[in-house]
Design an enzyme around this catalytic site. Structure first.
Site, short mmCIF file in Angstrom:
data_model
loop_
_atom_site.label_atom_id
_atom_site.label_comp_id
_atom_site.label_asym_id
_atom_site.label_seq_id
_atom_site.Cartn_x
_atom_site.Cartn_y
_atom_site.Cartn_z
N ARG A 175 -11.92 -10.01 -10.02
CA ARG A 175 -12.43 -10.60 -8.63
C ARG A 175 -13.67 -9.93 -8.37
O ARG A 175 -13.85 -8.49 -8.32
CB ARG A 175 -11.63 -10.64 -7.61
CG ARG A 175 -10.05 -11.34 -7.80
CD ARG A 175 -9.29 -11.11 -6.70
NE ARG A 175 -8.85 -9.64 -6.88
CZ ARG A 175 -7.91 -9.17 -6.05
NH1 ARG A 175 -7.28 -9.99 -4.97
NH2 ARG A 175 -7.45 -8.02 -6.04
N GLU A 212 -3.14 -1.19 -5.17
CA GLU A 212 -1.96 -2.29 -4.48
C GLU A 212 -1.02 -2.57 -5.50
O GLU A 212 -1.26 -3.07 -6.57
CB GLU A 212 -2.56 -3.25 -3.80
CG GLU A 212 -3.33 -2.67 -2.31
CD GLU A 212 -3.67 -3.77 -1.44
OE1 GLU A 212 -2.89 -4.83 -1.60
OE2 GLU A 212 -4.56 -3.73 -0.54
N LYS A 269 -8.60 1.44 5.99
CA LYS A 269 -8.42 0.19 6.27
C LYS A 269 -6.94 0.23 6.90
O LYS A 269 -6.25 1.18 6.94
CB LYS A 269 -8.23 -0.63 4.85
CG LYS A 269 -7.43 -0.24 4.04
CD LYS A 269 -7.63 -0.76 2.50
CE LYS A 269 -6.92 0.21 1.19
NZ LYS A 269 -7.14 -0.72 -0.06
N ASN A 321 1.43 -5.86 -4.91
CA ASN A 321 1.67 -6.95 -4.11
C ASN A 321 3.20 -7.68 -4.28
O ASN A 321 3.27 -8.26 -5.35
CB ASN A 321 0.37 -7.99 -3.90
CG ASN A 321 -0.63 -7.36 -3.66
OD1 ASN A 321 -1.26 -7.21 -2.44
ND2 ASN A 321 -1.87 -6.73 -4.59
N LYS A 324 0.81 -1.47 0.04
CA LYS A 324 -0.07 -0.25 0.16
C LYS A 324 0.79 1.18 -0.01
O LYS A 324 0.34 2.34 -0.04
CB LYS A 324 -0.93 0.02 1.31
CG LYS A 324 -1.94 -1.09 0.97
CD LYS A 324 -2.68 -0.99 2.47
CE LYS A 324 -3.93 -2.27 2.35
NZ LYS A 324 -3.10 -3.63 2.52
N ARG A 374 -7.19 -8.44 -10.53
CA ARG A 374 -5.71 -8.87 -10.01
C ARG A 374 -4.86 -8.96 -11.60
O ARG A 374 -5.33 -9.92 -12.23
CB ARG A 374 -5.74 -9.91 -9.18
CG ARG A 374 -4.42 -11.02 -8.97
CD ARG A 374 -3.32 -9.95 -8.55
NE ARG A 374 -3.61 -9.16 -7.24
CZ ARG A 374 -3.41 -10.01 -6.21
NH1 ARG A 374 -2.90 -11.07 -6.01
NH2 ARG A 374 -3.72 -9.19 -4.90
N ARG A 404 -15.83 -5.79 -0.59
CA ARG A 404 -14.50 -6.37 -0.82
C ARG A 404 -14.48 -7.59 -1.62
O ARG A 404 -15.44 -8.48 -1.56
CB ARG A 404 -14.05 -7.01 0.67
CG ARG A 404 -13.68 -5.84 1.77
CD ARG A 404 -13.50 -6.55 3.12
NE ARG A 404 -14.67 -7.50 3.61
CZ ARG A 404 -14.42 -8.20 4.56
NH1 ARG A 404 -13.31 -8.27 5.33
NH2 ARG A 404 -15.60 -9.04 4.83
N ASP A 411 -3.42 -4.45 -7.98
CA ASP A 411 -4.77 -4.61 -7.93
C ASP A 411 -5.37 -3.30 -8.58
O ASP A 411 -4.65 -2.16 -8.33
CB ASP A 411 -5.27 -4.56 -6.46
CG ASP A 411 -5.01 -5.78 -5.80
OD1 ASP A 411 -4.71 -7.04 -6.65
OD2 ASP A 411 -4.99 -6.06 -4.77
#
Length: 329
Positions: free
Chosen positions: A224, A280, A160, A282, A125, A210, A232, A272
């Site tokens: 997703r 994001e 978050k 990752n 993040k 993703r 979410r 993402d």
């Protein structure tokens, strides 16, 4: 080329063999003739100049409920192995960070994937902040005043934990929601870390994409979709994966971040994207390669190993690749 490959990960006996990316990467490695060793982060140690791990050599198969044959427990010197995978799941806490410092000591003789120095310094993040033109309006703060000002400016926001994962603790505060102070009070009572807030993107109902990159190049994606009544889309909380293709905007995002990923040795990365915004990057333990393989036939694990094998062939240690007679301590 036959390599000695160690995986630092959560317990292998608990993985979902039809979804877990580490299992698929390891199964591909086995099929390519590489030796496999597994250990958990708790069994990593620094011992008088050596970085060691206690675990098991292992054979894998795609049989649900019977997917692994571990050998006897033993301790190895990771400096004598060719590749170490950093694959345990977050939380990205001080325990996680400590493992990156220890694995850093293995370089350059052992190839660590992804490069632990940059995994430590580029949390998912936070790395996105280097690309402000690609991300939605975002603030990171512990101050309630700053978070209030952000909510006043944008009305509908997501808040978050900065170092959370899997969708845990992700909350939406709509224009008429007055719970920010109470939520802030709760978060600061259990953690010393800042919070991250972003403008809510209504297009999340159409999916959170993703995208997998191998050495900075996009190789596949899944969309997703959140469950009805959810914001979410993480598969950990019931999000459903579906087939998708990259848009021009998403390719633009990949082109913008690709050079940074290559320069910092990040071989396997998942980003993402929601509604054309990068949310994001990752580096720690990205997932999604099994779903991509099922949907469009792209064997991402093969692409990952081709990249690793090519990188290893250029490394100082390549002269001893495949030496099965190397003695473990």
């Amino acid at each position: 080329m036959s390599l000695k490959v160690a995986f630092q990960m959560d317990p292998m006996d608990a993985v979902d063999i039809d979804a877990d990316s580490t299992f698929r990467i390891a199964l591909e490695a086995q099929g390519r003739g590489h030796r496999l060793f597994f250990y958990t982060p708790d069994d990593l140690a620094y011992r008088e100049g050596r970085v060691t791990a206690h675990g098991h050599e292992i054979a894998l198969r795609r049989v649900r409920g019977d997917h692994m044959d571990p050998g006897p427990g033993t301790e190895i010197d990771l400096g004598e192995w060719d590749v170490v995978w950093l694959r345990q799941d977050p939380p990205f806490d001080m325990g996680y960070i400590t493992t990156t410092h220890l694995l850093d000591l293995l370089k350059p003789s052992t190839l660590v994937v992804n490069d632990p120095f940059w995994v430590r310094n580029y949390p998912e993040k936070l790395l996105v902040l280097r690309f402000p033109d690609l991300i939605p309006p975002t603030t990171i703060a512990r101050s309630l005043r700053c978070l209030r000002e952000f909510k006043d400016a944008h009305g509908d926001i997501i808040i978050k934990p900065l170092y959370g994962n899997g969708g845990i603790g992700v909350l939406r505060l709509g224009p008429n929601d007055h719970n920010l102070a109470a939520l802030h009070e709760f978060f600061v009572s259990v953690s010393r870390e800042p919070l991250i807030a972003q403008k809510f993107l209504p297009s999340v109902t159409e999916g959170d994409k993703r995208i997998i990159l191998v050495e900075g190049e996009p190789v596949g994606a899944i969309n997703r979709l959140p469950r009805p009544g959810e914001i979410r889309s993480n598969m950990h909380v019931g999000g459903q994966a579906s087939r998708t293709a990259l848009t021009d905007r998403e390719r633009e995002i990949c082109s913008a971040i690709g050079p940074t990923l290559r320069e910092t040795g990040q071989i396997f990365v998942g980003i993402d994207v929601i509604g054309g915004y990068l949310t994001e990057i990752n580096l720690t333990s990205p997932t999604g390669i099994q779903e991509i393989e099922r949907f469009d036939g792209t064997n991402v694990a093969t692409l990952i190993w081709e990249a690793i094998e090519a990188k290893f062939a250029r490394s100082p240690k390549s002269g001893r690749a495949g030496d099965a007679d190397d003695a473990d301590p």
